[in-house]
Motif scaffolding. Structure first.
Motif, PDB file in Angstrom:
ATOM      1  N   THR A 148      50.569  -4.948 -19.511  1.00 31.20           N
ATOM      2  CA  THR A 148      51.028  -3.920 -18.569  1.00 31.20           C
ATOM      3  C   THR A 148      49.937  -3.491 -17.611  1.00 31.20           C
ATOM      4  O   THR A 148      50.223  -2.876 -16.583  1.00 31.20           O
ATOM      5  CB  THR A 148      51.535  -2.669 -19.319  1.00 31.20           C
ATOM      6  OG1 THR A 148      50.487  -2.236 -20.194  1.00 31.20           O
ATOM      7  CG2 THR A 148      52.786  -2.966 -20.124  1.00 31.20           C
ATOM      8  N   LYS A 167      56.188  -1.020 -30.057  1.00 33.53           N
ATOM      9  CA  LYS A 167      56.073  -0.285 -28.782  1.00 33.53           C
ATOM     10  C   LYS A 167      54.688   0.343 -28.595  1.00 33.53           C
ATOM     11  O   LYS A 167      54.467   1.167 -27.702  1.00 33.53           O
ATOM     12  CB  LYS A 167      57.136   0.829 -28.646  1.00 33.53           C
ATOM     13  CG  LYS A 167      58.556   0.362 -28.862  1.00 33.53           C
ATOM     14  CD  LYS A 167      59.030  -0.535 -27.731  1.00 33.53           C
ATOM     15  CE  LYS A 167      60.421  -1.102 -28.044  1.00 33.53           C
ATOM     16  NZ  LYS A 167      60.668  -2.399 -27.441  1.00 33.53           N
ATOM     17  N   ASN A 169      50.834   0.676 -27.479  1.00 31.92           N
ATOM     18  CA  ASN A 169      49.994   0.142 -26.400  1.00 31.92           C
ATOM     19  C   ASN A 169      48.590  -0.130 -26.926  1.00 31.92           C
ATOM     20  O   ASN A 169      48.012   0.721 -27.593  1.00 31.92           O
ATOM     21  CB  ASN A 169      49.896   1.153 -25.250  1.00 31.92           C
ATOM     22  CG  ASN A 169      51.232   1.343 -24.549  1.00 31.92           C
ATOM     23  OD1 ASN A 169      52.030   0.416 -24.450  1.00 31.92           O
ATOM     24  ND2 ASN A 169      51.480   2.552 -24.060  1.00 31.92           N
TER      25      ASN A 169
HETATM   26  C1  NAG Z   1      52.783   2.601 -23.297  1.00 30.02           C
HETATM   27  O1  NAG Z   1      52.534   2.462 -21.909  1.00 30.02           O
HETATM   28  C2  NAG Z   1      53.683   2.623 -21.085  1.00 30.02           C
HETATM   29  C3  NAG Z   1      53.249   2.396 -19.651  1.00 30.02           C
HETATM   30  O2  NAG Z   1      52.853   1.069 -19.468  1.00 30.02           O
HETATM   31  C4  NAG Z   1      54.273   3.989 -21.263  1.00 30.02           C
HETATM   32  O3  NAG Z   1      55.452   4.115 -20.491  1.00 30.02           O
HETATM   33  C5  NAG Z   1      54.597   4.221 -22.733  1.00 30.02           C
HETATM   34  O4  NAG Z   1      55.021   5.547 -22.910  1.00 30.02           O
HETATM   35  C6  NAG Z   1      53.378   3.963 -23.609  1.00 30.02           C
HETATM   36  N1  NAG Z   1      53.788   4.002 -25.008  1.00 30.02           N
HETATM   37  C7  NAG Z   1      53.143   4.704 -25.921  1.00 30.02           C
HETATM   38  C8  NAG Z   1      53.701   4.612 -27.324  1.00 30.02           C
HETATM   39  O5  NAG Z   1      52.138   5.350 -25.666  1.00 30.02           O
END
Ligand code: NAG
Ligand code: FAD
Ligand code: NAG
Ligand code: NAG
Ligand code: NAG
Ligand code: NAG
Length: 459
Positions: A148, A167, A169
């Motif tokens: 991303t 999910k 990051n």
């Molecule tokens: C991970 O990153 C995305 C943006 O790329 C964001 O929308 C999402 O909320 C993030 N997820 C977490 C679990 O932090």
């Protein structure tokens, strides 16, 4: 937008990008990489993986989906897949390659003897599977990892991906980035008057899966690029009526009695389409074969490249990010054979391994500017700045000369050129021939029609 305005805009984009470049280095560059990160496990990313291994560079391939193979992996989903990702692959049932496999094979890894020159897509995927197995690449591919963000962090790259299972990051550091997320994932949708009032179905060829859905229907295909022509063959003899709107000049075959060629679209009505010749056709379904845009949503501004729908700049040899040469792009070069990505992949690995000394950033930028100013002389526009096209053989030669990449033989360019002409000359039969390469300059072509298309690849 009129074309003058467009050109002015591109001129400013170019200027902006030049000012963006600070000459950190004037003496030529050699990189030292302890970890390369490859984005995408299609043909290009897998090719890069093979060479990273060969040149002893640590690497990981980050692949968004559950599978490697990219384009060649058929995904039955439309829109989003089982993990909520946009479907990247544009593959459909019964596709056969539209270029001889000899122009698509990785260096020194041919299809088995007896494979037709135009294999099926499933056969091409099997070939990629056998490649991954042969070079033992699977353990280096991290699936279900959607990249991303890629950010320059001073002396390395921060690469962030979302794990599609949890999910979560995750950010990892890389000191070399290979961008190989594919050029044919993001469909171009044209705009027409009245299109919102049309009551039938409309899809882009990206979402086309199978001819079955069109049995006995009145169908419009828009465009006669590779997809438009191939879908005309697929749907001929299947639909009740096949209307084909395009302005390609070629040796149109006799498709079937229900086929009718039309000029460009003027407007949609609820029941059909009015064309530029003011004729009207009643329609059930429309398939837009209107091509694809580049898409690199994960590139942060700090990467120092300008990535638009139609071009990426400034790249040395259509490949190296001049601002940060530890980032390369595979498959941005246009009008080329797939084997170009293999050569680019070897170049990338040679660069990452420190075996290749690049010119200084100033020299790279200068030769890029020369390339830009030569476009007009060649009758091209700034928007064509990533087109290699008729200079492909020279391009292979340049990669060899600069980096020591294995020279792809000129015979591949000869086959490409013949196939390009022959496809438009004999659309319904051009795949009924097999090519064999005699030497670096010559090939043979034999008529070899088949009932079933064999695939002797062992997976
Ligand atoms: C991970 O990153 C995305 C943006 O790329 C964001 O929308 C999402 O909320 C993030 N997820 C977490 C679990 O932090
Ligand atoms: C329908 C169709 C038919 C074609 N037929 C031919 C042919 O006959 N002959 C020919 O030479 N060429 C053909 N092509 C061109 C074909 O795309 C190339 O041959 C080649 O497969 C491109 O490989 P790639 O690795 O660059 O891209 P892709 O195959 O698209 O692979 C890109 C990979 O990156 C992944 N990815 C995308 N975004 C991310 C992200 N953010 N994070 C992580 N991973 C990501 C995707 O899931 C995919 O696996 C065809 C293309 C299409 C669409
Ligand atoms: C490759 O990575 C491993 C583990 O991170 C490290 O020990 C090794 O030094 C790296 N090799 C090179 C050539 O950088
Ligand atoms: C890069 O990532 C590291 C570790 O996650 C973080 O500390 C740093 O701030 C990041 N740098 C940038 C420029 O985002
Ligand atoms: C359609 O069917 C006819 C008769 O079987 C055949 O000759 C022709 O090649 C077919 N066309 C296509 C495009 O398959
Ligand atoms: C190949 O290199 C020469 C010399 O640098 C250059 O003039 C030419 O434009 C290059 N061609 C391609 C297709 O890269």
């Amino acid at each position: 937008m009129d074309s003058e305005l467009k050109n002015t805009m591109y001129y400013y984009v170019t200027l902006l990008c030049m000012f963006n470049i600070l000459f950190v280095n004037v003496n030529g560059l050699t990189l030292k990489t302890s970890r390369a990160c490859i984005i995408g496990a299609g043909y290009s990313g897998l090719g890069a993986a093979r060479y990273m291994k060969q040149y002893h560079v640590n690497f990981t391939v980050f692949e968004a989906t559950r599978n490697f193979g990219g384009t060649w992996h058929f995904d039955p989903h439309v829109g989003t897949d089982e993990d909520g990702l946009p479907v990247f692959s544009s593959m459909y049932n019964d596709l056969r390659t539209n270029t001889p496999r000899q122009t698509m094979e990785y260096y020194d890894f041919p299809f088995p003897e007896g494979t037709p020159s135009y294999p099926s897509a499933t056969c091409f995927l099997d070939y990629l599977k056998s490649f991954v197995k042969h070079f033992d690449l699977l353990s280096h591919i991290q699936l279900r990892s959607l990249v991303t963000s890629v950010k320059w962090a001073g002396n390395h790259w921060n690469l962030t991906y979302t794990k599609t299972d949890t999910k979560e990051n995750v950010t990892e550091t890389c000191d070399f980035i290979v961008v190989a997320n594919g050029p044919y994932n993001t469909p171009v949708w044209p705009k027409y008057d009245g299109i919102d009032t049309f009551e039938g179905s409309m899809i882009h060829s990206h979402d086309y899966k199978d001819r079955k859905a069109y049995k006995n229907r009145k169908v419009l295909i828009v465009g006669a690029g590779a997809s438009g022509l191939d879908l005309a063959i697929q749907l001929s003899n299947v639909t009740a009526k096949l209307v084909h709107s395009h302005h390609l000049v070629y040796n149109e075959p006799k498709f079937f009695d229900g086929y009718v060629k039309k000029p460009d679209i003027m407007a949609f009505t609820p029941k059909g389409v009015i064309f530029r010749d003011e004729s009207f056709e009643e329609l059930d379904d429309v398939i837009f074969c209107t091509g694809y845009d580049f898409n690199h949503p994960f590139l942060d501004e700090s990467c120092g490249v300008t990535s638009t729908a139609k071009f990426v700049l400034p790249l040395h040899k259509q490949l190296v990010n001049i601002k940060h040469p530890s980032m390369v792009f595979l498959g941005i070069a246009k009008k080329i054979i797939t084997r170009v990505m293999d050569a680019q992949a070897e170049y990338a690995a040679l660069l990452a391994s420190g075996k290749l000394k690049l010119p200084s950033q100033e020299e790279m930028l200068n030769s890029w500017l020369k390339h830009i100013s030569s476009l007009q002389v060649k009758g091209m526009k700034i928007i064509d700045l990533n087109v290699v096209g008729s200079e492909m053989d020279q391009y292979f030669g340049n990669l060899t000369e600069e980096a020591g990449v294995v020279r792809a033989p000129p015979v591949l360019t000869a086959i490409r050129d013949f196939n390009g002409v022959n496809r438009l000359d004999d659309l319904l039969n051009y795949r009924e021939y097999d090519y064999s390469i005699i030497d670096n300059f010559h090939y043979e072509r034999k008529y070899n029609p088949r009932q079933n298309i064999p695939c002797p690849v062992e997976v």
